[in-house]
Design a protein around this motif. Structure first.
Motif, PDB file in Angstrom:
ATOM      1  N   VAL A   1      39.544 136.396  55.979  1.00 13.13           N
ATOM      2  CA  VAL A   1      38.868 135.189  55.502  1.00 13.13           C
ATOM      3  C   VAL A   1      38.959 135.043  53.980  1.00 13.13           C
ATOM      4  O   VAL A   1      38.634 133.985  53.438  1.00 13.13           O
ATOM      5  N   PHE A   2      39.373 136.109  53.302  1.00 11.61           N
ATOM      6  CA  PHE A   2      39.534 136.025  51.842  1.00 11.61           C
ATOM      7  C   PHE A   2      40.603 137.005  51.394  1.00 11.61           C
ATOM      8  O   PHE A   2      40.666 138.138  51.881  1.00 11.61           O
ATOM      9  N   GLU A   3      41.428 136.562  50.463  1.00 15.76           N
ATOM     10  CA  GLU A   3      42.443 137.419  49.826  1.00 15.76           C
ATOM     11  C   GLU A   3      42.638 136.887  48.413  1.00 15.76           C
ATOM     12  O   GLU A   3      43.043 135.753  48.208  1.00 15.76           O
ATOM     13  N   GLY A   4      42.244 137.679  47.427  1.00 17.43           N
ATOM     14  CA  GLY A   4      42.354 137.217  46.046  1.00 17.43           C
ATOM     15  C   GLY A   4      41.459 138.040  45.141  1.00 17.43           C
ATOM     16  O   GLY A   4      40.999 139.124  45.515  1.00 17.43           O
ATOM     17  N   ARG A   5      41.167 137.513  43.956  1.00 16.70           N
ATOM     18  CA  ARG A   5      40.284 138.204  43.022  1.00 16.70           C
ATOM     19  C   ARG A   5      38.845 137.782  43.259  1.00 16.70           C
ATOM     20  O   ARG A   5      38.563 136.597  43.455  1.00 16.70           O
ATOM     21  N   LYS A   6      37.939 138.757  43.226  1.00 18.55           N
ATOM     22  CA  LYS A   6      36.518 138.494  43.479  1.00 18.55           C
ATOM     23  C   LYS A   6      35.684 139.231  42.449  1.00 18.55           C
ATOM     24  O   LYS A   6      35.189 140.338  42.678  1.00 18.55           O
ATOM     25  N   GLY A   7      35.547 138.622  41.271  1.00 16.95           N
ATOM     26  CA  GLY A   7      34.693 139.161  40.224  1.00 16.95           C
ATOM     27  C   GLY A   7      34.947 140.626  39.940  1.00 16.95           C
ATOM     28  O   GLY A   7      36.090 141.067  39.759  1.00 16.95           O
ATOM     29  N   GLY A   8      33.861 141.417  39.923  1.00 15.00           N
ATOM     30  CA  GLY A   8      33.956 142.837  39.606  1.00 15.00           C
ATOM     31  C   GLY A   8      34.722 143.647  40.624  1.00 15.00           C
ATOM     32  O   GLY A   8      35.111 144.791  40.337  1.00 15.00           O
ATOM     33  N   TYR A   9      34.954 143.096  41.814  1.00 18.18           N
ATOM     34  CA  TYR A   9      35.707 143.819  42.834  1.00 18.18           C
ATOM     35  C   TYR A   9      37.218 143.690  42.655  1.00 18.18           C
ATOM     36  O   TYR A   9      37.989 144.312  43.393  1.00 18.18           O
ATOM     37  N   GLY A  10      37.645 142.886  41.703  1.00 18.77           N
ATOM     38  CA  GLY A  10      39.083 142.755  41.457  1.00 18.77           C
ATOM     39  C   GLY A  10      39.804 142.194  42.670  1.00 18.77           C
ATOM     40  O   GLY A  10      39.292 141.302  43.359  1.00 18.77           O
ATOM     41  N   LYS A  11      41.007 142.711  42.941  1.00 19.82           N
ATOM     42  CA  LYS A  11      41.780 142.241  44.095  1.00 19.82           C
ATOM     43  C   LYS A  11      41.095 142.699  45.380  1.00 19.82           C
ATOM     44  O   LYS A  11      40.914 143.896  45.599  1.00 19.82           O
ATOM     45  N   THR A  12      40.719 141.714  46.192  1.00 18.12           N
ATOM     46  CA  THR A  12      39.837 141.968  47.335  1.00 18.12           C
ATOM     47  C   THR A  12      40.353 141.277  48.587  1.00 18.12           C
ATOM     48  O   THR A  12      40.905 140.174  48.529  1.00 18.12           O
ATOM     49  N   VAL A  13      40.149 141.936  49.732  1.00 21.04           N
ATOM     50  CA  VAL A  13      40.393 141.341  51.046  1.00 21.04           C
ATOM     51  C   VAL A  13      39.092 141.388  51.825  1.00 21.04           C
ATOM     52  O   VAL A  13      38.364 142.391  51.777  1.00 21.04           O
ATOM     53  N   GLU A  14      38.775 140.302  52.530  1.00 22.46           N
ATOM     54  CA  GLU A  14      37.626 140.269  53.426  1.00 22.46           C
ATOM     55  C   GLU A  14      38.093 139.892  54.827  1.00 22.46           C
ATOM     56  O   GLU A  14      38.930 138.992  54.981  1.00 22.46           O
ATOM     57  N   ILE A  15      37.555 140.598  55.827  1.00 19.24           N
ATOM     58  CA  ILE A  15      37.944 140.372  57.217  1.00 19.24           C
ATOM     59  C   ILE A  15      36.690 140.117  58.046  1.00 19.24           C
ATOM     60  O   ILE A  15      35.727 140.884  57.966  1.00 19.24           O
ATOM     61  N   LYS A  16      36.719 139.061  58.860  1.00 16.88           N
ATOM     62  CA  LYS A  16      35.604 138.764  59.755  1.00 16.88           C
ATOM     63  C   LYS A  16      35.903 139.354  61.124  1.00 16.88           C
ATOM     64  O   LYS A  16      36.992 139.190  61.667  1.00 16.88           O
ATOM     65  N   HIS A  17      34.904 140.047  61.694  1.00 14.92           N
ATOM     66  CA  HIS A  17      35.063 140.739  62.967  1.00 14.92           C
ATOM     67  C   HIS A  17      34.091 140.180  64.005  1.00 14.92           C
ATOM     68  O   HIS A  17      33.198 139.403  63.683  1.00 14.92           O
ATOM     69  N   GLU A  18      34.236 140.622  65.250  1.00 14.18           N
ATOM     70  CA  GLU A  18      33.308 140.215  66.290  1.00 14.18           C
ATOM     71  C   GLU A  18      31.907 140.743  65.977  1.00 14.18           C
ATOM     72  O   GLU A  18      31.725 141.680  65.209  1.00 14.18           O
ATOM     73  N   GLY A  19      30.919 140.108  66.589  1.00 17.11           N
ATOM     74  CA  GLY A  19      29.537 140.536  66.379  1.00 17.11           C
ATOM     75  C   GLY A  19      28.971 140.122  65.042  1.00 17.11           C
ATOM     76  O   GLY A  19      27.993 140.695  64.567  1.00 17.11           O
ATOM     77  N   ASN A  20      29.602 139.117  64.389  1.00 16.57           N
ATOM     78  CA  ASN A  20      29.147 138.627  63.078  1.00 16.57           C
ATOM     79  C   ASN A  20      29.206 139.697  61.992  1.00 16.57           C
ATOM     80  O   ASN A  20      28.369 139.745  61.088  1.00 16.57           O
ATOM     81  N   TYR A  21      30.200 140.591  62.089  1.00 18.39           N
ATOM     82  CA  TYR A  21      30.464 141.566  61.031  1.00 18.39           C
ATOM     83  C   TYR A  21      31.552 141.042  60.096  1.00 18.39           C
ATOM     84  O   TYR A  21      32.450 140.297  60.511  1.00 18.39           O
ATOM     85  N   LYS A  22      31.473 141.457  58.847  1.00 14.87           N
ATOM     86  CA  LYS A  22      32.534 141.183  57.878  1.00 14.87           C
ATOM     87  C   LYS A  22      32.735 142.427  57.030  1.00 14.87           C
ATOM     88  O   LYS A  22      31.765 143.053  56.602  1.00 14.87           O
ATOM     89  N   SER A  23      33.999 142.801  56.804  1.00 17.01           N
ATOM     90  CA  SER A  23      34.297 143.953  55.945  1.00 17.01           C
ATOM     91  C   SER A  23      34.966 143.488  54.661  1.00 17.01           C
ATOM     92  O   SER A  23      35.681 142.485  54.640  1.00 17.01           O
TER      93      SER A  23
END
Length: 390
Positions: free
Chosen positions: A261-283
């Motif tokens: 759901v996200f791939e790019g720069r995210k503030g203090g986290y720098g280069k970041t990937v976010e993944i949405k999973h079943e059960g309303n989890y996100k990593s």
């Protein structure tokens, strides 16, 4: 926290300052907020690593409070970054200072039963006006019961804890146990607080979702904590993830299957990937040196898919992976989920859980008979919410 709100109210009353609650705009960051309010950005760049990371936890739509004085001068800001912590920006002797403070709230634990008239979701909503509770109940029983089979006269019962803040339901309710009774046949769920998963009365898991460690690491350099009192700095600290120290360039894999759901720069986290999973989890995977080929928003990845490489981008003192995990938008401790790989509790843990579940099941059945009045918060006006004791 009580002191902060008391001071806000005194300032509002004595000096005519105005206290407002506003939604955080999509696309805004802590840095853009500083810029829009003519606050030197050095305030952010002079923060410690963990505090700059926390500034990246602000999500669009979250309600924050700001206090302004004469000529619309900004005096204080409180920005939630989780259900437990908030960023506190305030002006003192002409200079803006930054700290993190706990969010104060009340917790109410209640066991309720509701006779079915329409559907569990609608009946919970009608009885409690708590949409989050209705949603969480429906999600919890999604694969266990066919709601369409329920008829008038069937029952549901729930034991849950709900947070209340400024006169409203706050955050996601924690369902400890629940049942659906369809023509006198009961289906139960019980939460095991040790891992946050639901089990049946025999200790068998009802949650198929679990995660693996996303990187081969040397050590854990920083663990998860909602809030921790720092004895030297004399204030609360938070770290909403686990830091895995590893060599630069080491491969990072998706901890579970899901959609990017996200791939790019995210503030203090720098280069970041976010993944949405079943059960309303996100990593969340932060501080990457680079992304794996083909990783982009919308792409479906299986557990173990290469998504990037360890780096030190953003605010970092050395190569590591910051791994964050969220459920229903709330940061949770990844280690509770990662350790879970079994489908059934074993040994002493299972025996204790079965006794625990038996007691709760009796409580739920008794509640169907007694029908206590469910908690239902009446909406109050906006200024009363802001001035409420929290």
């Amino acid at each position: 926290m009580r002191i902060i709100y008391t001071l806000l109210l005194i300032i509002t009353t004595v000096f005519g300052a105005e206290l407002k609650e506003l939604p955080w705009k999509k696309g805004d960051t802590f840095l853009t907020f500083l810029q829009d309010n003519n606050i030197p950005q050095e305030l952010y760049f002079n923060l410690e690593k963990n505090d700059r990371e926390l500034c990246s936890e602000i999500v669009a739509g979250v309600n924050y409070q700001e206090l302004r004085g004469e000529n619309n001068e900004l005096l204080q800001v409180l920005i939630p970054i989780s259900e437990e912590m908030q960023l506190h920006l305030y002006k003192e002797k002409g200079e803006f200072l930054f700290t993190t403070t706990p969010i104060a709230f009340q917790e109410v634990t209640q066991t309720i039963s509701i006779p079915v008239h329409y559907s569990p979701y609608q009946d919970i909503l009608d009885a409690t006006s708590n949409q989050a509770l209705a949603n969480e109940f429906a999600r919890s029983f999604k694969r266990l019961a066919n709601f369409k089979q329920m008829r008038k006269g069937d029952n549901i019962a729930i034991k849950y804890t709900q947070r209340i803040r400024m006169g409203e339901y706050y955050g996601t309710p924690n369902i400890e146990a629940a049942l659906i009774e369809i023509r006198n046949k009961q289906t139960y769920i019980f939460k095991n607080e040790a891992d946050g998963r639901y089990y049946d009365e025999k200790g068998r898991t009802l949650t198929s979702f679990f995660m693996t460690v996303p990187v081969a690491y040397k050590r854990i350099s920083d663990r998860f904590t909602y809030k921790r009192w720092h004895p030297v700095l004399k204030r609360y600290r938070a770290h909403l993830g686990i830091d895995y120290a590893a060599p630069a360039g080491r491969k990072i894999y998706a901890a579970a299957s899901g959609r990017v759901v996200f791939e790019g720069r995210k503030g203090g986290y720098g280069k970041t990937v976010e993944i949405k999973h079943e059960g309303n989890y996100k990593s969340l995977y932060g501080h990457m040196s680079k992304f794996a080929a083909g990783i982009r928003p919308g792409k479906w990845v299986k557990q173990g898919t290469l998504i990037g490489y360890v780096g030190s981008t953003g605010v970092s003192t050395g190569p590591h992976l910051h791994f964050g995990l969220y459920k229903n938008g709330r940061a949770i401790n990844p280690s509770k989920i990662i350790r879970v790989t079994k489908n059934e509790l074993k040994g002493k843990q299972k025996q204790q859980f079965i006794l625990y579940a038996k007691a709760l099941s009796q409580d739920l059945l008794e509640t169907i008979k007694s029908r206590p009045e469910p908690l239902n918060i009446t909406k109050i006006d906006k200024q009363s919410k802001l001035n409420a004791e929290v």
